[in-house]
Design a protein around this motif. Structure first.
Motif, PDB file in Angstrom:
ATOM      1  N   ASP A   1       2.285  -3.445  -2.449  1.00 35.44           N
ATOM      2  CA  ASP A   1       1.166  -3.342  -3.284  1.00 35.44           C
ATOM      3  C   ASP A   1       1.114  -4.186  -4.794  1.00 35.44           C
ATOM      4  O   ASP A   1       0.696  -4.803  -5.301  1.00 35.44           O
ATOM      5  CB  ASP A   1      -0.507  -3.086  -2.527  1.00 35.44           C
ATOM      6  CG  ASP A   1      -0.412  -3.348  -1.156  1.00 35.44           C
ATOM      7  OD1 ASP A   1      -0.910  -4.066  -0.558  1.00 35.44           O
ATOM      8  OD2 ASP A   1       0.326  -2.770  -0.868  1.00 35.44           O
TER       9      ASP A   1
ATOM     10  N   ASP B   1      -3.679  -4.811  -0.908  1.00 32.96           N
ATOM     11  CA  ASP B   1      -4.334  -3.501  -0.372  1.00 32.96           C
ATOM     12  C   ASP B   1      -5.243  -2.685  -1.532  1.00 32.96           C
ATOM     13  O   ASP B   1      -3.762  -2.296  -2.147  1.00 32.96           O
ATOM     14  CB  ASP B   1      -3.659  -3.184   0.769  1.00 32.96           C
ATOM     15  CG  ASP B   1      -4.745  -1.616   0.961  1.00 32.96           C
ATOM     16  OD1 ASP B   1      -5.359  -1.326   0.908  1.00 32.96           O
ATOM     17  OD2 ASP B   1      -4.162  -1.586   2.427  1.00 32.96           O
TER      18      ASP B   1
ATOM     19  N   THR C   1      -6.682  -0.205  -1.661  1.00 33.38           N
ATOM     20  CA  THR C   1      -6.085   1.592  -1.514  1.00 33.38           C
ATOM     21  C   THR C   1      -4.597   1.702  -2.079  1.00 33.38           C
ATOM     22  O   THR C   1      -4.290   2.918  -1.660  1.00 33.38           O
ATOM     23  CB  THR C   1      -6.579   1.827  -0.367  1.00 33.38           C
ATOM     24  OG1 THR C   1      -5.713   0.971   0.980  1.00 33.38           O
ATOM     25  CG2 THR C   1      -8.218   1.670   0.111  1.00 33.38           C
ATOM     26  N   LYS C   2      -4.373   0.813  -2.069  1.00 33.25           N
ATOM     27  CA  LYS C   2      -2.839   1.541  -1.924  1.00 33.25           C
ATOM     28  C   LYS C   2      -1.648   1.698  -2.957  1.00 33.25           C
ATOM     29  O   LYS C   2      -2.554   0.941  -3.907  1.00 33.25           O
ATOM     30  CB  LYS C   2      -1.186   0.090  -0.772  1.00 33.25           C
ATOM     31  CG  LYS C   2      -1.868   0.786   0.314  1.00 33.25           C
ATOM     32  CD  LYS C   2      -0.243   1.387   1.204  1.00 33.25           C
ATOM     33  CE  LYS C   2      -1.802   1.475   2.311  1.00 33.25           C
ATOM     34  NZ  LYS C   2      -1.410   0.317   3.355  1.00 33.25           N
TER      35      LYS C   2
END
Ligand code: NFU
Length: 399
Positions: A88, A313, A315-316
């Motif tokens: 990411d 993503d 959240t990564k």
């Protein structure tokens, strides 16, 4: 025979000049294009400093494309250290680079408007569209990179932090807002360029190799395997005839002993089948083809940015922390990033967390000597059209 000097050349970044030998009909028989921008010595003062300084400093080469330098610098050090950003982190870094392209390519269209658009109302409408597009492109850099210019979020090991879900939604909205402006502007630009009846059809044709590593982002492995082993560099004094090189402020990088062309046309020919059919009556090997290719790259960058924002993503993690005192002082990290204007290469060695070697071969540095060649065979009054087709960023070239 006589000499025509255009100094400074206009409507591009930095300072440069043309020195042209012309025949009795004004046809250029020997073209020389050179940087007259003073060298600031970045590579020298980066050497010896903490590695974190290199992306911060090199992004100051220029204010138009700082993102490519922070990226290539970070990646060269990552490759010297043997570390990789998380997935990411790479997605976010690529998005940041695309934001820069979505502003830089339209900026070039603004700079060439006076060459091709004579109707003041059409020029004004294009200017307004272009500025809106640039604002969105820079806005994407601001969100992903932490600042629109000299983005501090780009770090060795990836990106300092991920963006929020709200920021991701905002980027999706910005790309939606960009789309109608882009469609209108690219359509307008392609019609304008292909419909031009004044510029010579073969303006800017040359026989030099095209150099590209990717359509959008750049690929260091491709650069290493296809180009770097054929790379050499000579002084401007040994490249330019007579005393011209004494004033030139960039070295001359060569592939296989010859100058090359990088940038939109090179990328699209190599990766997108760009050919004569895309160029109307203009020669696919010439300057107008570069302008056409640049316009065609805008929707490609936009489409890729849309793909990447969906992939991100939020959240990564986005950063692989580099070892504080890493580096063996021997491994040469080579990074190639596709800057708006061509291949931007940074190479670095690191020992105990400090830079022991640093060198940059910037997009415009590669293109500068080819621009001179590309002016040959046509009347000198068109030479600045050739220069502008390459959209030179001479401060980048002359770091
Ligand atoms: Fe820069 Ni101001 C671009 N595009 C140039 N030339 C960096 O490589």
């Amino acid at each position: 025979m006589s000499q025509v000097v255009v100094s400074p050349t206009t409507r591009h970044e930095g300072r440069s000049k043309l020195v042209l030998e012309v025949d009795d009909n004004g046809i250029v028989t020997q073209g020389n294009y050179l940087s007259t921008t003073p060298v600031r010595g970045f590579e020298k003062f980066i050497t010896g400093k903490a590695m974190e300084f290199a992306p911060v400093a090199s992004s100051r080469f220029c204010g138009i494309c700082p993102i490519t330098h922070a990226t290539a610098s970070s990646e060269s050090i990552e490759r010297a250290l043997g570390i990789m950003p998380p997935k990411d982190g790479l997605v976010l870094r690529q998005l940041c680079n695309l934001g820069n392209r979505l502003h830089s390519h339209p900026l070039h269209e603004l700079l060439i408007l006076p060459d091709f658009v004579k109707d003041p109302n059409a020029a004004m409408a294009a200017t307004v569209r272009i500025q809106k597009m640039r604002k969105i492109g820079q806005g994407i850099v601001d969100i992903t990179g932490g600042e629109a210019i000299h983005a501090p979020n780009i770090r060795i090991g990836g990106m300092q932090k991920n963006i929020s879900e709200a920021a991701k939604r905002k980027i999706i909205q910005m790309l939606n807002d960009y789309e109608p402006l882009m469609k209108e502007q690219v359509d307008f630009m392609l019609k304008t360029l292909k419909g031009n009846t004044e510029v010579p059809k073969k303006l800017g044709v040359h026989d030099r190799e095209l150099m590209a590593t990717d359509v959008n982002y750049g690929n260091s492995d491709v650069f290493e395997t296809e180009y770097f082993y054929r790379f050499s560099e000579i002084t401007p004094k040994s490249y330019y005839p007579g005393d011209i090189g004494l004033e030139a402020c960039t070295s001359i990088p060569l592939i296989g002993g010859r100058t090359v062309e990088g940038g939109p046309r090179a990328r699209l020919v190599k990766y997108k089948g760009f050919s004569q059919k895309d160029c109307g009556d203009f020669d696919v090997r010439g300057a107008m083809a570069i302008n056409i290719a640049r316009a065609m790259e805008i929707p490609l960058a936009h489409a890729r940015a849309r793909e990447l924002i969906q992939q991100l993503d939020t959240t990564k993690p986005t950063l692989t922390k580099p070892p504080e005192s890493g580096g063996d002082g021997k491994t040469l990290g080579v990074a190639a990033n596709e800057a708006p204007r061509g291949v931007n290469v940074h190479t670095a060695k690191v020992k105990d967390g400090k830079i022991t070697y640093y060198n940059c071969l910037v997009a415009t540095t590669w293109n500068i000597p080819t621009v001179g060649k590309a002016c040959e065979g046509q009347h000198y009054k068109w030479a600045e059209y050739v220069v502008r087709a390459y959209d030179p960023c001479v401060s980048c070239a002359t770091h």
